[in-house]
Scaffold this motif. Structure first.
Motif: not given
Length: 125
Positions: A56-79
């Protein structure tokens, strides 16, 4: 104990995309905050993105904001880290990291308890 294994790095031309994955062992993955960091030769390790245990809470550095996306799937133990519009300055070894007490993420490497071995990302101009 949590083991983290990154994958998805490689060589890509500027403007291209890559998706990094970080698979975690253990049954407590969903309780950890996760972060992606990178380290270029001669530079300090820096945070790229971070995500709380719920996503529910995400952070991006200024250098990657708008280009990178972080996500996770807890059912798959993967980010994941989806990286678009890559630039030569994104070239680095990328690490994922897990932080206990995952309600809140952190941008400090010292707050993380477990680290993966890293995956190389090289962006050619």
């Amino acid at each position: 104990q949590v083991q983290l294994v990154e994958s998805g790095g490689g060589l890509v031309q500027a403007g291209g995309s890559l998706r990094l994955s970080c698979a975690a062992s253990g049954r407590t993955f969903s309780t950890y905050a996760m972060g992606w960091f990178r380290q270029a030769p001669g530079k300090e390790r820096e945070v790229v993105a971070a995500i709380s245990w719920s996503g529910g809470n995400k952070y991006y550095s200024d250098s990657v904001k708008g280009r990178f996306t972080i996500s996770r799937d807890n059912a798959k133990n993967t980010v994941y880290l989806q990286m678009n519009s890559l630039r030569p300055e994104d070239t680095a070894v990328y690490y994922c990291a897990a932080k206990r007490s995952g309600i809140a993420y952190s941008t400090s490497p010292t707050s993380y308890d477990y680290w993966g071995q890293g995956t190389q990302v090289t962006v050619s101009s």
